[in-house]
Every structure is written in C-alpha cells, then in structure tokens.
Design a protein around this motif. Structure first.
Motif, mmCIF file in Angstrom:
data_model
loop_
_atom_site.group_PDB
_atom_site.id
_atom_site.type_symbol
_atom_site.label_atom_id
_atom_site.label_comp_id
_atom_site.label_asym_id
_atom_site.label_seq_id
_atom_site.Cartn_x
_atom_site.Cartn_y
_atom_site.Cartn_z
ATOM 1 N N GLN A 92 0.820 -1.210 0.000
ATOM 2 C CA GLN A 92 0.000 0.000 0.000
ATOM 3 C C GLN A 92 0.855 1.262 0.000
ATOM 4 O OE1 GLN A 92 -3.446 0.315 -0.280
ATOM 5 N NE2 GLN A 92 -3.142 -1.828 -0.850
ATOM 6 N N VAL A 146 -13.980 7.041 2.976
ATOM 7 C CA VAL A 146 -12.849 6.695 2.116
ATOM 8 C C VAL A 146 -13.336 5.705 1.060
ATOM 9 C CG1 VAL A 146 -10.529 5.716 2.003
ATOM 10 C CG2 VAL A 146 -11.239 7.051 4.010
ATOM 11 N N ASP A 147 -13.551 6.202 -0.141
ATOM 12 C CA ASP A 147 -14.078 5.367 -1.222
ATOM 13 C C ASP A 147 -12.910 4.757 -1.991
ATOM 14 O OD1 ASP A 147 -15.722 4.104 -2.978
ATOM 15 O OD2 ASP A 147 -16.120 5.891 -4.210
ATOM 16 N N ARG A 148 -12.175 3.883 -1.340
ATOM 17 C CA ARG A 148 -10.996 3.272 -1.958
ATOM 18 C C ARG A 148 -10.726 1.931 -1.300
ATOM 19 N NH1 ARG A 148 -5.455 4.003 -0.405
ATOM 20 N NH2 ARG A 148 -4.026 3.335 -2.032
ATOM 21 N N GLU A 149 -10.526 0.933 -2.113
ATOM 22 C CA GLU A 149 -10.260 -0.400 -1.579
ATOM 23 C C GLU A 149 -8.809 -0.501 -1.135
ATOM 24 O OE1 GLU A 149 -10.538 -5.109 -2.890
ATOM 25 O OE2 GLU A 149 -11.257 -3.520 -4.225
ATOM 26 N N VAL A 150 -8.599 -0.992 0.052
ATOM 27 C CA VAL A 150 -7.259 -1.134 0.607
ATOM 28 C C VAL A 150 -6.977 -2.622 0.797
ATOM 29 C CG1 VAL A 150 -5.736 -0.602 2.542
ATOM 30 C CG2 VAL A 150 -7.411 1.094 1.763
ATOM 31 N N TYR A 162 -15.297 -0.296 7.295
ATOM 32 C CA TYR A 162 -14.982 0.810 8.204
ATOM 33 C C TYR A 162 -14.529 2.046 7.428
ATOM 34 C CZ TYR A 162 -12.473 3.609 11.627
ATOM 35 O OH TYR A 162 -12.018 4.651 12.393
ATOM 36 N N LEU A 163 -13.647 1.851 6.437
ATOM 37 C CA LEU A 163 -13.163 2.992 5.643
ATOM 38 C C LEU A 163 -14.298 3.624 4.847
ATOM 39 C CD1 LEU A 163 -9.747 1.598 4.327
ATOM 40 C CD2 LEU A 163 -10.127 3.279 6.137
ATOM 41 N N LEU A 199 -12.312 -3.995 7.353
ATOM 42 C CA LEU A 199 -11.551 -2.757 7.140
ATOM 43 C C LEU A 199 -12.155 -1.929 6.012
ATOM 44 C CD1 LEU A 199 -9.061 -1.044 7.794
ATOM 45 C CD2 LEU A 199 -7.755 -2.439 6.173
ATOM 46 N N THR A 200 -12.555 -2.594 4.929
ATOM 47 C CA THR A 200 -13.180 -1.881 3.810
ATOM 48 C C THR A 200 -14.483 -1.223 4.241
ATOM 49 O OG1 THR A 200 -12.196 -3.443 2.237
ATOM 50 C CG2 THR A 200 -14.051 -2.115 1.459
ATOM 51 N N GLN A 255 -16.156 5.857 6.947
ATOM 52 C CA GLN A 255 -15.417 7.081 7.225
ATOM 53 C C GLN A 255 -15.283 7.972 5.987
ATOM 54 O OE1 GLN A 255 -14.382 7.955 10.356
ATOM 55 N NE2 GLN A 255 -15.515 6.114 10.959
#
Length: 442
Positions: A48, A394-398, A388-389, A385-386, A392
């Motif tokens: 990442q 955060v429109d992005r896959e981590v 939760y983001l 985690l996805t 919040q």
C-alpha cells in the motif's frame, strides 16, 4: 523394507490415534496460519505504501539538478564549473545516451496557465510531459479516455477529469477531439544576453485524452482548478518559464543559454536506477531517486516482517513440541510393533524413516489446513476494514494483506521443517529399541 512400504505404514500410523493426530495437526495449522497471516499483513502494508509510486512509475524516476555548495578557487573555475554542470539540451542528450535510460525531459510546470473553451476559462496547473511517455504503461494507465501525445509536433493537451467538469463538458468522452485555447503570460528570455521581455501568448490545442486523479503527487484529486498535461516541446514556448534563466543570468549573465532547473530521467526498470544515477553524479550533477527515499521505509518493513515472523515462529515451535509429544507417546504405545519390525529385518534407518515420515505427514496436513483458515481470517479482516473505511468516507479499496506464492510455499515448507526437527528425537528413540526386549515386554 521398501521406502514406499515404510511411507504407507507411516500414513497408517499417523491416522491410528485419530483424535491425537488431529489435535497435533491443528496445532501446526494454527502456527502456520498465524505465521503466514502476520507476514502477509506486513507485505500488504508495504504494498500500500509503494503502490502509488509504482502506479506513477516514480520508482523508475531520477530527478537531476545542478549541484550546490561547491566553492571554486577562482572566478575562472566557477565559470567553467557552471558551464560543465549546466542542465541544457546537450546535457539531456548525454543522459538519453546512457544505457538503460528510457527517456529524459526537463521538469517544467506552471501554476497559472489558462485553459478556455466556449467562454469558460480556468487557471490550471500545467505539467510538461514528453511525447515518448506514451510508450510507458504507467502513463497510459492514468488515462481514463483517449490516448497519449502523438510523436509529431501537433499542439495537443490532456485534461484532468476535474478540469473537464469545470470546462462544462458532459463527460470525458465529450471532451476528446475538442479544441481549447491555452494562454500564458510572463517573462520570456530574449536572444540578447541578460534580456527578458514580458509576453502573453495563446495557442489553440486539441484535447486528445483525459487522465484520472489519483490523490497522490501532482495529480492529487483535490487540486483546485484541475490540471493539464502539455507536451514538452509546446510548454517550452510558453512565456513564464524563466526561474532557471534568472538564476543562471545571475551566475553567468547569459540567459539565452541558461538551461533548466531540473530534469527528469526515466529508467527502463527500477533495477537500472542506481547505476544511471551514479553515472549522472559522475558528471557533476545532483540526483534524487524515489528508490533511495524508500530504502528507510523498506528497512522498517523488513524489521516488521522479521518481528512478525519471529512471533509466528513461536507458535510453530509450540506446535512442534506437540508433534514431539505425540510421536513419543506413539513410540511407547507401539513398542512391540517396533520390535517386530526389527525382528523381521527392518534396520535402525528404516525405523527412523518411519517415524520421521509420520512427523512429515502431520506437518504437511497441518500446513495445508493452516493456509485455508489464514485466507478466511484475512478475508474477514479485509471486509471489516473496507466497511470501516467506507463508513469514514474513504471510497478506496485497501488490500491489507498480500499473499505471494513464495509466502504460501514458504509457510508450508516451514511447517515440514519444524515437523521434521520435532520428529528427530522420537525417531532416534524408536531406532534404539532392542527387538528381543520389545518382544519380551509384549
């Protein structure tokens, strides 16, 4: 006894006490799963961190500027040093001839370039890009519509998605092929040494592509007014690019041959970066590479991976003790059987191989059992985690975990190694059994 027969007996022996063998294999599975999951987490974090740099090709990039801080002994030496270190077209050609260099171009950017379409005008950040960059997969991957610059000298431009919206286009596809007006104003160098003149210029250019914002570097999504890519040959003729000329005029009084403040050299691969950087440094220039800047981060991740591997190995060692305990109990329970094997011709090596094979079977089964739960746990953590983001904003896959093939194979091999080491003492003890004593005890 034949090897395959010994191995078959080992399989039978490993499944004889099913509950005990299952619990032992489960211990190995937990240890293997914990080890693989922890290392995958460290690798995911590193991925990442480095992903934006790789996506933009920054790991292949070398930024070159004129060295600072030298103290020539005379005015003549200073003039000669400035001449030899000048970042002009001659220096660029020298960089391009270095083995492993893909292309080199001056790093030009302007913060107040006007882009106008049908009465709507926006002041944007303009970045120069070489036409050869179209051969780079990293640059092409930024495009959401259209194509990169052609290799001729056509006046072209690539707009950001934000700029497309600000100029009133319905969507990126609607902007492709349209003609916009690029305007710039500022000082431009004249042919006479030390002469500058204020100039304004307008150029009609054709929109050939639209690039997506990345939230990283000069293409950041929150940049107000959007951004645009302009070919280097067109950017060089826009007024306002005089910072380097002014500085060189102060040093040598010659603005017409001033050169550039900074140039970018793109290597074919990150493996070539260090060698090219050293060759450029030998010419008296200062270089900066993203690879060198990431070394500290990679060192930190190496420490993290080592720490997590150590923690996971503790679980594997505990599981190995379980294998040793299981096999020692098996030796005691099968004392008469071992004596019978040796009485009919089995050697100490055959008996040792038999019990080491049982240990290997437990390690292999436990390792395979551990990989599946590890994937399930990682998937659950990734999903949480996805979610939760997303909550919040955060429109992005981590991708928090990364499973390369060597990690999966290494986890399985480590399970086998721990099992083999754990089985050494029980196997040696079984090999020392005297057949007469064992049969008499039976």
């Amino acid at each position: 006894m034949r090897v395959w027969e010994l191995f078959r007996q080992a399989m039978i022996g490993a499944t004889r006490a099913r509950l005990r063998s299952t619990l032992t294999a489960a211990g190995i599975a937990i240890g293997c799963g914990a080890l693989v999951t922890m290392v995958a987490f460290a690798l995911g974090l590193q991925q990442q961190i480095e992903l934006p740099f790789k996506k933009l090709g920054l790991l292949n990039e070398i930024r070159v500027s004129v060295s600072r801080g030298e103290s020539p002994n005379s005015a003549v030496d200073e003039s000669q040093a400035a001449e030899s270190r000048r970042l002009n077209e001659e220096a660029l050609e020298g960089f391009r001839r270095l083995p492993g260099v893909k292309y080199a171009y001056p790093d030009l950017r302007m913060t107040s370039v006007g882009v106008e379409y049908e009465g709507r005008k926006e002041s944007v950040l303009a970045l120069a890009a070489p036409r050869e960059a179209g051969f780079s997969e990293e640059m092409r991957s930024l495009l959401v519509r259209g194509e990169f610059f052609s290799l001729d000298d056509s006046p072209q431009i690539i707009l950001s998605e934000e700029l497309v919206r600000l100029l009133g286009f319905r969507d990126p596809t609607d902007a492709i092929g349209r003609t916009v007006v690029v305007s710039a104003a500022g000082l431009s160098a004249q042919k006479d040494a030390g002469k500058f003149e204020f100039e304004s210029k307008q150029v009609e250019v054709r929109v050939i592509g639209v690039f997506g914002t990345t939230g990283f570097g000069p293409f950041a999504a929150d940049r107000r007014g959007g951004a645009a890519l302009i070919p280097v040959d067109l950017m060089q003729h826009l007024p306002g690019l005089v910072e380097s000329q002014l500085e060189m005029m102060r040093n040598s009084g010659d603005a017409s041959a001033a050169g550039y403040r900074q140039v970018v050299v793109r290597a074919e691969s990150p493996a070539d970066v260090q060698r090219i950087a050293e060759a450029i440094e030998e010419q008296g220039f200062r270089v900066r590479t993203m690879v060198s800047r990431l070394q500290d981060a990679r060192t930190a991740f190496l420490f993290l991976k080592s720490l997590l591997t150590l923690v996971g190995s503790v679980a594997m060692v505990i599981a190995g003790l379980g294998i040793a305990n299981t096999l020692l109990m098996t030796v005691l329970e099968r004392y008469e059987e071992i004596g019978l094997y040796k009485a009919i011709g089995a050697t100490d090596g055959d008996v040792r191989f038999l019990f080491l094979s049982e240990a290997a079977v437990l390690g292999l089964v436990g390792g395979l059992m551990g990989l599946a739960p590890a994937g399930g746990v990682c998937w659950g953590v990734q999903w949480g985690l996805t979610a939760y983001l997303a909550n919040q904003g955060v429109d992005r896959e981590v991708d928090a975990f990364f499973f390369p093939w060597w990690l999966l194979g290494g986890g399985l091999a480590f399970s086998l190694a721990v099992s083999g080491v754990s089985g050494l003492y029980p196997a040696s003890r079984a090999a020392r059994v005297e057949p007469i004593e064992a049969l008499r005890r039976g």
